[in-house]
Design an enzyme around this catalytic site. Sequence first.
Site, PDB file in Angstrom:
ATOM      1  N   GLY A  10       0.838  -1.191   0.000  1.00 33.75           N
ATOM      2  CA  GLY A  10       0.000   0.000   0.000  1.00 33.75           C
ATOM      3  C   GLY A  10       0.873   1.240   0.000  1.00 33.75           C
ATOM      4  O   GLY A  10       2.025   1.218  -0.438  1.00 33.75           O
ATOM      5  N   CYS A  11       0.347   2.312   0.527  1.00 31.23           N
ATOM      6  CA  CYS A  11       1.057   3.589   0.570  1.00 31.23           C
ATOM      7  C   CYS A  11       2.396   3.428   1.275  1.00 31.23           C
ATOM      8  O   CYS A  11       2.459   2.945   2.400  1.00 31.23           O
ATOM      9  CB  CYS A  11       0.195   4.611   1.300  1.00 31.23           C
ATOM     10  SG  CYS A  11       0.989   6.199   1.517  1.00 31.23           S
ATOM     11  N   PHE A  12       3.461   3.842   0.631  1.00 36.57           N
ATOM     12  CA  PHE A  12       4.774   3.666   1.247  1.00 36.57           C
ATOM     13  C   PHE A  12       4.936   4.491   2.516  1.00 36.57           C
ATOM     14  O   PHE A  12       5.738   4.156   3.371  1.00 36.57           O
ATOM     15  CB  PHE A  12       5.932   3.878   0.282  1.00 36.57           C
ATOM     16  CG  PHE A  12       5.922   5.112  -0.585  1.00 36.57           C
ATOM     17  CD1 PHE A  12       5.332   6.301  -0.218  1.00 36.57           C
ATOM     18  CD2 PHE A  12       6.563   5.058  -1.822  1.00 36.57           C
ATOM     19  CE1 PHE A  12       5.361   7.416  -1.031  1.00 36.57           C
ATOM     20  CE2 PHE A  12       6.610   6.178  -2.652  1.00 36.57           C
ATOM     21  CZ  PHE A  12       6.004   7.358  -2.247  1.00 36.57           C
ATOM     22  N   CYS A  14       3.040   4.555   4.987  1.00 31.35           N
ATOM     23  CA  CYS A  14       2.626   3.726   6.124  1.00 31.35           C
ATOM     24  C   CYS A  14       3.527   2.514   6.331  1.00 31.35           C
ATOM     25  O   CYS A  14       3.400   1.818   7.339  1.00 31.35           O
ATOM     26  CB  CYS A  14       1.186   3.260   5.924  1.00 31.35           C
ATOM     27  SG  CYS A  14       0.008   4.626   5.884  1.00 31.35           S
TER      28      CYS A  14
END
Length: 173
Positions: A10-12, A14
Amino acid sequence: MEDTAIFAGGCFWCMVKPFDTMPGIKQVISGYTGGHVANPTYEQVASHTTGHTEAVKIIFDPEVISYKQLVEIYWHQTDPTDAMGQFQDRGDNYRPVIFVKDEEQRKIAEASKQALADSEQFDAPIVTSIEDAKPFYPAEEEHQDFYKKNPLRYQMEEMGGREKFIKKNWQHQ
């Protein structure tokens, strides 16, 4: 001594903190990998035209923390049953992937994935892919160490479903 690991979940933004705070971690770099365009920008990756996935490259001391331990930390940050994104982040650039650099990493990742599937912890199949590492391109500076630079926005990202999922599915582990 140092080694590297590359994970997409997912979003890097996080994916940095869970690794960055562990002993033996020398650096966690946000970036892009798995695509066909050299040196892509955030905007190019977000346009879904480069084939890249947001990922983190972890530089670690294998005498302090093992690759196997990193893989276990990785599982606990992701929804391994969602192939087309993670939590509120949707699309191929957010897909969950363990990028392996050699056969040893592949064996560890495959065994760990099989153990997770065998545990029947999830009602759906484990779909996180395990792929050969491709060139890794560091993201722009504003994306590095995001949780330190933008703690409020980072907290909002975490509350986009990731934190709740982790508490429900991984805290009891």
